[in-house]
Design an enzyme around this catalytic site. Structure first.
Site, PDB file in Angstrom:
ATOM      1  N   ASP A 153      11.992  60.515   6.168  1.00 49.91           N
ATOM      2  CA  ASP A 153      13.005  60.437   5.119  1.00 49.91           C
ATOM      3  C   ASP A 153      14.354  60.811   5.720  1.00 49.91           C
ATOM      4  OD1 ASP A 153      10.956  59.801   3.467  1.00 49.91           O
ATOM      5  OD2 ASP A 153      11.154  61.533   2.139  1.00 49.91           O
ATOM      6  N   HIS A 204      11.003  64.340   8.313  1.00 46.00           N
ATOM      7  CA  HIS A 204      12.411  64.188   7.972  1.00 46.00           C
ATOM      8  C   HIS A 204      13.278  64.111   9.232  1.00 46.00           C
ATOM      9  CE1 HIS A 204      10.605  65.811   4.296  1.00 46.00           C
ATOM     10  NE2 HIS A 204      11.603  65.240   3.643  1.00 46.00           N
TER      11      HIS A 204
END
Length: 396
Positions: free
Chosen positions: A49, A196
């Site tokens: 992400d 992430h």
């Protein structure tokens, strides 16, 4: 006269437009909620992400390139605005792009129009930077999904809402070793791993080389999300018919999925509203219904709920297997038949992976031990500091 005709025609046109728009909205298919893929092939999708800073993006891209791994990046519009070159680099390296919204809001609090705006703005920006589309995959900010979100996202052109079955929680600043342990402990064919790119996850680029090497050693192949979806064995999806005494929580535990995944797969918005005889789709699992049994002797302090939790089954199933009409009437020394696919807890130690909502007290109760014993066995000094994915040794 002409004005009346024109006005009438305009009114008819507006009415037809409203009907057509409503028809399209109603007929649009809901986005499919995916936590992992049901397959026996050793394939795994690494997903990242990308938020506002994307500080580790280029480090991650370099590691993936060195190991010849293709991954999937879920992009935000705000991040693309802040670091457009990083987004171009991701696309240039051949990784798949997904939509992660523009401002990263909780989609369960948005209207369908607001959802579409978030998605469309991001799609337009990513397309202008890379020439590539983010469709058909979307990942909800915070993983917040319900049936309204699935309908709204589906109507916006995103056929798949991609969750995960391995959350590294790297954004909490975990070390490379902790991140890798979470992946290696929970990996299964068809897994989707959440990581992430931001500065808040400094352990991720450090964990990746070892993670990739160890997964390759286990025979795993790395694929993008769209490639992973092609492995989906829809014919083996399980269904479950709700019985008296069942709850979404008990059913989710039986099949090793989350309540939210179960609710999303069946478009359930109120977790308390299921009914006897309802047929539920069990997402992302190859677990078969219980076919074997074990025996358990009731001890002081036991309840049917406690025993059911211990053996990952339901109170209703134990009651049915033992012809118990009053679930509060069991006695010390009573031998119960436990319908389950799992074996009895080992006589020495067992391993338990912490799940969302767990506490040491809850785990201790489940295994008929004490918080102090679990803490001592795992060198835990603060009994309130356990985290999702942590593997605990459970002493007898």
């Amino acid at each position: 006269m002409k004005r009346k005709v024109i006005r009438g025609a305009m009114a008819l046109f507006i009415l037809l437009a409203m009907v057509i728009t409503q028809s399209i909205s109603v007929s649009a298919a809901a986005s499919k909620f995916v936590t992992s893929v049901n397959t026996t092939s050793k394939v795994v999708a690494l997903t990242f992400d990308d938020g506002a800073d994307g500080a580790n993006t280029n480090k991650i891209l370099d590691i993936l390139a060195k190991n010849n791994v293709k991954a999937t990046f879920f992009l935000t519009g705000s991040g693309a605005n802040n670091h457009p070159q990083y987004i171009k680099n991701i696309a240039a390296k051949g990784h798949q792009l997904g939509n992660h919204s523009y401002t990263h809001p909780d989609f369960t609090k948005l209207t369908a129009t607001q959802m579409k705006s978030e998605l469309d703005r991001t799609e337009a920006l990513i397309k202008s930077l890379t020439g590539k589309t983010t469709k058909p995959i979307f990942r909800a900010p915070f993983g917040a999904v319900n049936s309204t979100v699935l309908n709204g996202v589906g109507a916006a052109g995103y056929g798949y809402t991609i969750q995960w079955n391995i959350d590294t929680i790297d954004w909490k600043g975990l070390t490379a070793s902790q991140i890798n342990t979470k992946v290696q402990t929970n990996i299964k064919p068809g897994s989707i791993v959440l990581m992430h790119t931001g500065a808040g996850a400094p352990g991720t680029p450090l964990a990746l080389p070892t993670m990739i090497s160890q997964l390759k050693a286990k025979g795993y192949k790395f694929v993008t999300v769209s490639q992973l979806l092609a492995y989906q064995n829809t014919s083996s999806n399980k269904t479950y018919t709700v019985k008296s005494g069942d709850t979404l929580y008990s059913i989710a535990r039986t099949y090793g999925v989350t309540v939210s995944a179960l609710a999303a797969a069946n478009n359930i918005t109120n977790y308390s509203l299921i009914y006897v005889g309802q047929v539920l789709i069990i997402p992302g699992t190859t677990v078969t219904p219980p076919t074997t049994t074990v025996k358990y002797t009731v001890k002081s302090g036991d309840t049917l709920y406690k025993i059911a939790t211990m053996y990952n089954t339901t109170v209703a199933k134990i009651a049915a297997a033992n012809n118990i009409t009053n679930v509060n009437s069991i006695y010390v020394g009573q031998v119960l038949i436990i319908p389950t696919t799992t074996v009895t807890p080992p006589t020495t130690t067992v391993k338990y992976t912490v799940k969302s909502g767990d506490t040491l007290y809850k785990i201790a109760t489940m295994y008929n031990t004490t918080v102090a014993k679990i803490a001592a066995a795992n060198n835990i000094t603060n009994v309130n500091s356990i985290y999702v994915g942590q593997v605990l040794t459970i002493p007898k």
